[in-house]
Design an enzyme around this catalytic site. Sequence first.
Site, PDB file in Angstrom:
ATOM      1  N   SER A  10       9.479  28.617  -0.624  1.00 43.61           N
ATOM      2  CA  SER A  10      10.515  29.079   0.303  1.00 43.61           C
ATOM      3  C   SER A  10      11.034  30.414  -0.180  1.00 43.61           C
ATOM      4  O   SER A  10      10.935  30.743  -1.366  1.00 43.61           O
ATOM      5  CB  SER A  10      11.654  28.052   0.338  1.00 43.61           C
ATOM      6  OG  SER A  10      12.821  28.587   0.923  1.00 43.61           O
ATOM      7  N   TYR A  44      18.087  23.345  -3.710  1.00 47.69           N
ATOM      8  CA  TYR A  44      16.785  23.562  -3.075  1.00 47.69           C
ATOM      9  C   TYR A  44      16.103  24.811  -3.634  1.00 47.69           C
ATOM     10  O   TYR A  44      14.928  24.782  -4.009  1.00 47.69           O
ATOM     11  CB  TYR A  44      16.989  23.689  -1.569  1.00 47.69           C
ATOM     12  CG  TYR A  44      15.721  23.790  -0.757  1.00 47.69           C
ATOM     13  CD1 TYR A  44      14.989  22.662  -0.437  1.00 47.69           C
ATOM     14  CD2 TYR A  44      15.270  25.020  -0.273  1.00 47.69           C
ATOM     15  CE1 TYR A  44      13.832  22.744   0.331  1.00 47.69           C
ATOM     16  CE2 TYR A  44      14.131  25.121   0.495  1.00 47.69           C
ATOM     17  CZ  TYR A  44      13.410  23.975   0.785  1.00 47.69           C
ATOM     18  OH  TYR A  44      12.265  24.064   1.538  1.00 47.69           O
ATOM     19  N   LYS A  57      12.570  25.137  -5.726  1.00 42.49           N
ATOM     20  CA  LYS A  57      11.439  25.878  -5.180  1.00 42.49           C
ATOM     21  C   LYS A  57      11.039  27.047  -6.091  1.00 42.49           C
ATOM     22  O   LYS A  57       9.853  27.386  -6.197  1.00 42.49           O
ATOM     23  CB  LYS A  57      11.769  26.383  -3.776  1.00 42.49           C
ATOM     24  CG  LYS A  57      11.842  25.280  -2.723  1.00 42.49           C
ATOM     25  CD  LYS A  57      10.513  24.585  -2.533  1.00 42.49           C
ATOM     26  CE  LYS A  57      10.554  23.598  -1.387  1.00 42.49           C
ATOM     27  NZ  LYS A  57       9.246  22.927  -1.149  1.00 42.49           N
TER      28      LYS A  57
END
Length: 240
Positions: A147, A160, A164
Amino acid sequence: MQTNINLQGLRVAVTGGTSGLGLALVRQLAAMGARVAFVARTAENVERIADETGAHGIVGDVGKKEDIYAIALQVTASLGEIDVLINNASSLGPVPLALLADTDCEELEAALAVNLVGAFRLTKALFGALAASARAGRGALVINISSDTAVNAYPGWGAYGASKAALTHLAAIWDEEAKADGIRLLALDPGDMDTPLHALALPDADPSTLKSPELAAAEIIEKMLDALPARDTLTTGAVA
């Protein structure tokens, strides 16, 4: 973009295969003739997508250590061997999104368990099968779905984004280490997509401003083919 792609005989495993990007990948790969095994947590959804696509559905949670060995066994049993693993399953961590100072340790751990440790464990469990495919001259590839949060600091996306970022660097290091085994590892950012995960994170986002998962899946498949040494034997048709 390639048209008339024939992936007959290519053996691919996809995690998080019943929604969003994972579902689009399963549908497109199966339609192109690949042998596909996919993993997701909800038995009803797994059965439905397996019936729709003809792919082999596996019920499991990559975020749980005790599920990994069973998932790996079912992948190799259903496919025979494996040429491509796509680590797509993802967890946001806290929902709604929270600043790091407001994120519980358990919420950070949950994101890391799926996005980083789960991908690591499954890749490790399938490493021997991937190496066997490489030795057979078919090539072997692991794609970690990353991402832009891995490189850009967006407030609220700490759990998150950190997971990532670690996943992306994991792929870079493992790609160097696995060269002797003939295995490639890539981290790919599909962009902001109109998926259930994105809607969960940003429920007020305008879907018309987001990429469709189908387009993102097609782009990932093209990059997958670029990374496989046997591309010419797998594809037919013109380039549009």
